[in-house]
Design a protein around this motif. Structure first.
Motif, PDB file in Angstrom:
ATOM      1  N   SER A 152     -74.711 -63.249  32.132  1.00 16.17           N
ATOM      2  CA  SER A 152     -74.228 -63.736  30.835  1.00 16.17           C
ATOM      3  C   SER A 152     -73.445 -62.649  30.102  1.00 16.17           C
ATOM      4  CB  SER A 152     -75.400 -64.216  29.973  1.00 16.17           C
ATOM      5  OG  SER A 152     -76.247 -63.147  29.610  1.00 16.17           O
ATOM      6  N   VAL A 153     -73.931 -61.403  30.166  1.00 13.95           N
ATOM      7  CA  VAL A 153     -73.206 -60.298  29.531  1.00 13.95           C
ATOM      8  C   VAL A 153     -71.869 -60.079  30.235  1.00 13.95           C
ATOM      9  CG1 VAL A 153     -73.230 -57.821  29.029  1.00 13.95           C
ATOM     10  CG2 VAL A 153     -75.309 -59.168  28.727  1.00 13.95           C
ATOM     11  N   ALA A 154     -71.882 -60.127  31.574  1.00  9.88           N
ATOM     12  CA  ALA A 154     -70.656 -59.907  32.337  1.00  9.88           C
ATOM     13  C   ALA A 154     -69.625 -61.005  32.062  1.00  9.88           C
ATOM     14  CB  ALA A 154     -70.966 -59.856  33.836  1.00  9.88           C
ATOM     15  N   VAL A 155     -70.079 -62.260  31.970  1.00 10.37           N
ATOM     16  CA  VAL A 155     -69.159 -63.368  31.686  1.00 10.37           C
ATOM     17  C   VAL A 155     -68.538 -63.198  30.304  1.00 10.37           C
ATOM     18  CG1 VAL A 155     -69.042 -65.839  31.193  1.00 10.37           C
ATOM     19  CG2 VAL A 155     -70.246 -65.032  33.222  1.00 10.37           C
ATOM     20  N   ALA A 156     -69.367 -62.867  29.323  1.00  8.38           N
ATOM     21  CA  ALA A 156     -68.862 -62.701  27.957  1.00  8.38           C
ATOM     22  C   ALA A 156     -67.828 -61.584  27.889  1.00  8.38           C
ATOM     23  CB  ALA A 156     -70.018 -62.415  27.000  1.00  8.38           C
ATOM     24  N   ILE A 157     -68.163 -60.441  28.480  1.00  2.71           N
ATOM     25  CA  ILE A 157     -67.252 -59.297  28.422  1.00  2.71           C
ATOM     26  C   ILE A 157     -66.015 -59.544  29.277  1.00  2.71           C
ATOM     27  CG2 ILE A 157     -67.005 -56.850  29.039  1.00  2.71           C
ATOM     28  CD1 ILE A 157     -69.828 -56.405  28.048  1.00  2.71           C
ATOM     29  N   ALA A 158     -66.172 -60.241  30.398  1.00  2.00           N
ATOM     30  CA  ALA A 158     -65.021 -60.537  31.257  1.00  2.00           C
ATOM     31  C   ALA A 158     -64.001 -61.408  30.521  1.00  2.00           C
ATOM     32  CB  ALA A 158     -65.469 -61.222  32.540  1.00  2.00           C
ATOM     33  N   ILE A 159     -64.474 -62.442  29.839  1.00  4.36           N
ATOM     34  CA  ILE A 159     -63.563 -63.306  29.085  1.00  4.36           C
ATOM     35  C   ILE A 159     -62.889 -62.510  27.970  1.00  4.36           C
ATOM     36  CG2 ILE A 159     -63.429 -65.330  27.580  1.00  4.36           C
ATOM     37  CD1 ILE A 159     -65.632 -66.584  29.273  1.00  4.36           C
ATOM     38  N   HIS A 160     -63.674 -61.669  27.313  1.00  2.00           N
ATOM     39  CA  HIS A 160     -63.097 -60.773  26.309  1.00  2.00           C
ATOM     40  C   HIS A 160     -62.043 -59.870  26.938  1.00  2.00           C
ATOM     41  CE1 HIS A 160     -62.696 -57.301  23.719  1.00  2.00           C
ATOM     42  NE2 HIS A 160     -63.399 -56.563  24.548  1.00  2.00           N
ATOM     43  N   ASN A 161     -62.328 -59.372  28.132  1.00  2.99           N
ATOM     44  CA  ASN A 161     -61.395 -58.461  28.791  1.00  2.99           C
ATOM     45  C   ASN A 161     -60.082 -59.135  29.166  1.00  2.99           C
ATOM     46  OD1 ASN A 161     -63.030 -56.269  28.559  1.00  2.99           O
ATOM     47  ND2 ASN A 161     -63.721 -56.237  30.679  1.00  2.99           N
ATOM     48  N   VAL A 162     -60.127 -60.436  29.467  1.00  2.00           N
ATOM     49  CA  VAL A 162     -58.875 -61.151  29.731  1.00  2.00           C
ATOM     50  C   VAL A 162     -57.974 -61.092  28.498  1.00  2.00           C
ATOM     51  CG1 VAL A 162     -57.849 -63.405  30.197  1.00  2.00           C
ATOM     52  CG2 VAL A 162     -59.874 -62.681  31.470  1.00  2.00           C
ATOM     53  N   ALA A 163     -58.575 -61.371  27.326  1.00  2.00           N
ATOM     54  CA  ALA A 163     -57.798 -61.307  26.086  1.00  2.00           C
ATOM     55  C   ALA A 163     -57.311 -59.892  25.809  1.00  2.00           C
ATOM     56  CB  ALA A 163     -58.646 -61.819  24.917  1.00  2.00           C
ATOM     57  N   VAL A 164     -58.170 -58.901  26.057  1.00  2.00           N
ATOM     58  CA  VAL A 164     -57.780 -57.510  25.830  1.00  2.00           C
ATOM     59  C   VAL A 164     -56.677 -57.104  26.796  1.00  2.00           C
ATOM     60  CG1 VAL A 164     -58.570 -55.117  25.949  1.00  2.00           C
ATOM     61  CG2 VAL A 164     -60.005 -56.845  24.864  1.00  2.00           C
ATOM     62  N   GLY A 165     -56.763 -57.584  28.036  1.00  2.00           N
ATOM     63  CA  GLY A 165     -55.715 -57.291  29.010  1.00  2.00           C
ATOM     64  C   GLY A 165     -54.363 -57.800  28.553  1.00  2.00           C
ATOM     65  N   ILE A 166     -54.351 -58.977  27.936  1.00  2.00           N
ATOM     66  CA  ILE A 166     -53.116 -59.514  27.362  1.00  2.00           C
ATOM     67  C   ILE A 166     -52.598 -58.591  26.262  1.00  2.00           C
ATOM     68  CG2 ILE A 166     -52.116 -61.427  26.046  1.00  2.00           C
ATOM     69  CD1 ILE A 166     -54.154 -63.267  27.441  1.00  2.00           C
ATOM     70  N   ALA A 167     -53.531 -58.117  25.418  1.00  2.00           N
ATOM     71  CA  ALA A 167     -53.147 -57.246  24.307  1.00  2.00           C
ATOM     72  C   ALA A 167     -52.561 -55.928  24.797  1.00  2.00           C
ATOM     73  CB  ALA A 167     -54.361 -56.979  23.418  1.00  2.00           C
ATOM     74  N   VAL A 168     -53.004 -55.462  25.963  1.00  2.00           N
ATOM     75  CA  VAL A 168     -52.477 -54.213  26.525  1.00  2.00           C
ATOM     76  C   VAL A 168     -51.131 -54.445  27.204  1.00  2.00           C
ATOM     77  CG1 VAL A 168     -52.833 -52.416  28.273  1.00  2.00           C
ATOM     78  CG2 VAL A 168     -54.729 -53.115  26.797  1.00  2.00           C
ATOM     79  N   SER A 169     -51.055 -55.478  28.030  1.00  2.00           N
ATOM     80  CA  SER A 169     -49.863 -55.654  28.865  1.00  2.00           C
ATOM     81  C   SER A 169     -48.678 -56.252  28.123  1.00  2.00           C
ATOM     82  CB  SER A 169     -50.186 -56.519  30.082  1.00  2.00           C
ATOM     83  OG  SER A 169     -50.383 -57.869  29.707  1.00  2.00           O
ATOM     84  N   ALA A 170     -48.934 -57.178  27.184  1.00  2.00           N
ATOM     85  CA  ALA A 170     -47.825 -57.871  26.526  1.00  2.00           C
ATOM     86  C   ALA A 170     -46.856 -56.923  25.821  1.00  2.00           C
ATOM     87  CB  ALA A 170     -48.363 -58.926  25.559  1.00  2.00           C
ATOM     88  N   PRO A 171     -47.351 -56.000  24.966  1.00  2.00           N
ATOM     89  CA  PRO A 171     -46.389 -55.120  24.291  1.00  2.00           C
ATOM     90  C   PRO A 171     -45.637 -54.201  25.254  1.00  2.00           C
ATOM     91  CG  PRO A 171     -48.643 -54.434  23.819  1.00  2.00           C
ATOM     92  CD  PRO A 171     -48.731 -55.771  24.482  1.00  2.00           C
ATOM     93  N   ILE A 172     -46.307 -53.742  26.321  1.00  2.00           N
ATOM     94  CA  ILE A 172     -45.631 -52.870  27.293  1.00  2.00           C
ATOM     95  C   ILE A 172     -44.555 -53.661  28.040  1.00  2.00           C
ATOM     96  CG2 ILE A 172     -45.933 -51.512  29.404  1.00  2.00           C
ATOM     97  CD1 ILE A 172     -48.713 -50.779  28.408  1.00  2.00           C
ATOM     98  N   TYR A 173     -44.872 -54.887  28.405  1.00  2.00           N
ATOM     99  CA  TYR A 173     -43.890 -55.720  29.116  1.00  2.00           C
ATOM    100  C   TYR A 173     -42.694 -56.052  28.233  1.00  2.00           C
ATOM    101  CZ  TYR A 173     -41.818 -59.773  31.393  1.00  2.00           C
ATOM    102  OH  TYR A 173     -40.938 -60.656  31.962  1.00  2.00           O
ATOM    103  N   TYR A 174     -42.969 -56.433  26.993  1.00  2.00           N
ATOM    104  CA  TYR A 174     -41.883 -56.782  26.089  1.00  2.00           C
ATOM    105  C   TYR A 174     -40.998 -55.577  25.785  1.00  2.00           C
ATOM    106  CZ  TYR A 174     -44.050 -61.322  25.257  1.00  2.00           C
ATOM    107  OH  TYR A 174     -44.570 -62.582  25.415  1.00  2.00           O
ATOM    108  N   ALA A 175     -41.597 -54.381  25.789  1.00  2.00           N
ATOM    109  CA  ALA A 175     -40.828 -53.165  25.485  1.00  2.00           C
ATOM    110  C   ALA A 175     -40.035 -52.668  26.683  1.00  2.00           C
ATOM    111  CB  ALA A 175     -41.765 -52.069  24.994  1.00  2.00           C
ATOM    112  N   THR A 176     -40.552 -52.880  27.910  1.00  4.59           N
ATOM    113  CA  THR A 176     -39.930 -52.274  29.097  1.00  4.59           C
ATOM    114  C   THR A 176     -39.408 -53.285  30.113  1.00  4.59           C
ATOM    115  OG1 THR A 176     -42.005 -52.186  30.355  1.00  4.59           O
ATOM    116  CG2 THR A 176     -41.533 -50.331  28.869  1.00  4.59           C
ATOM    117  N   SER A 177     -39.860 -54.544  30.032  1.00  6.16           N
ATOM    118  CA  SER A 177     -39.544 -55.582  31.033  1.00  6.16           C
ATOM    119  C   SER A 177     -40.058 -55.197  32.423  1.00  6.16           C
ATOM    120  CB  SER A 177     -38.026 -55.843  31.095  1.00  6.16           C
ATOM    121  OG  SER A 177     -37.557 -56.362  29.878  1.00  6.16           O
ATOM    122  N   ASN A 178     -41.021 -54.292  32.459  1.00  4.07           N
ATOM    123  CA  ASN A 178     -41.585 -53.807  33.722  1.00  4.07           C
ATOM    124  C   ASN A 178     -42.961 -54.435  33.915  1.00  4.07           C
ATOM    125  OD1 ASN A 178     -42.833 -52.272  35.807  1.00  4.07           O
ATOM    126  ND2 ASN A 178     -41.441 -50.568  35.392  1.00  4.07           N
TER     127      ASN A 178
END
Length: 262
Positions: A152-178
């Motif tokens: 249950s802890v892993a599922v909760a944190i994993a779903i949170h991590n998907v959202a956090v992964g978006i927060a990390v990758s989106a600005p880098i992608y939009y800035a570099t197109s890489n």
């Protein structure tokens, strides 16, 4: 402690960390054309984390601590650790995390804006990697205590991590197109989770008992609540037509079903 339990605990921690890679992919697949995608994902993550923290993790913490410290004392220690987790995240955010609640939805072509967004993405990746250390240890210790609780802890944190992964990758992608650079930053941040599990277990393996388990779980509950209230819910409100709120309720519902049937 049985080797099988250690392997299961590590696999759960690793999968939760890899979820940031999934978010890294979604950061430039789903959110590029639809700003509501980000709001929906973080709202869902907030619902999962809040429900898990208050319904599963904090009660389990109090139960463990009351076995070692009967009566009110166990509840007081659990409550203190819970708010300690909140204070830990408040300090981490103040000194490590960039203030970027509004930046996910303001993408411009100017080089200055791109450079600023890229720095924000990298700083966020570093900060998330730091705060993933205790999360990884939390999943690991939860699974060692009780496989159901660990899931249950892993599922909760994993779903949170998907959202956090978006927060990390989106600005880098939009800035570099890489795409590779954006995905790599998210994935590397997530890998600090299993690393934190191994380092934490190596340092504390001779001291793990119900008191330590309960204390760690209460801290994790506090961290999850703070992240939900301070980061996820405000970001979820950026969408239209209350989509973030609907997603939050859906996240709670999914977590409830998960806890009942898994």
């Amino acid at each position: 402690m049985e080797l099988e339990n250690l392997i299961v605990a590590f696999i759960l921690t690793l999968l939760a960390g890899l979820a940031m890679g999934v978010g890294g992919l979604l950061g430039f697949i789903g959110s590029r054309k639809n700003t509501n995608f980000f709001s929906c994902s973080v709202g869902f993550a907030a619902g999962v984390m809040l429900y898990a923290a208050f319904v599963e993790i904090l009660p389990e913490s109090m139960e463990s601590l009351e076995q070692m410290f009967p009566g009110v004392k166990g509840k007081l220690i659990a409550s203190g650790a819970f708010f300690g987790g909140i204070i830990f995240m408040l300090i981490t955010e103040k000194f490590c995390l960039p203030h970027h609640h509004d930046s996910h939805h303001h993408i411009h072509d100017s080089k200055e804006k791109d450079a600023s967004m890229y720095r924000m993405g990298i700083m966020t990746a570093i900060a998330i990697a730091i705060h993933n250390f205790p999360e990884g240890f939390a999943i690991f210790t939860s699974a060692l205590k009780d496989t159901k609780l660990g899931i249950s802890v892993a599922v909760a944190i994993a779903i949170h991590n998907v959202a956090v992964g978006i927060a990390v990758s989106a600005p880098i992608y939009y800035a570099t197109s890489n795409k590779k650079k954006a995905f790599g930053a998210a994935l590397l941040s997530g890998m600090s989770e299993p690393l934190g599990a191994l380092l934490g277990y190596w340092a504390l393996k001779d001291y793990l008992d119900d008191a330590i388990f309960g204390f760690v779980l209460a801290i994790v509950a506090g961290i999850m609540v703070y992240v939900s209230l301070d980061e996820l819910i405000p970001s979820a409100q950026k969408g239209d037509n209350h989509i973030g709120t609907y997603a939050l309720v859906a996240g709670m519902f999914v977590m409830a079903i998960t806890l009942i049937f898994i």
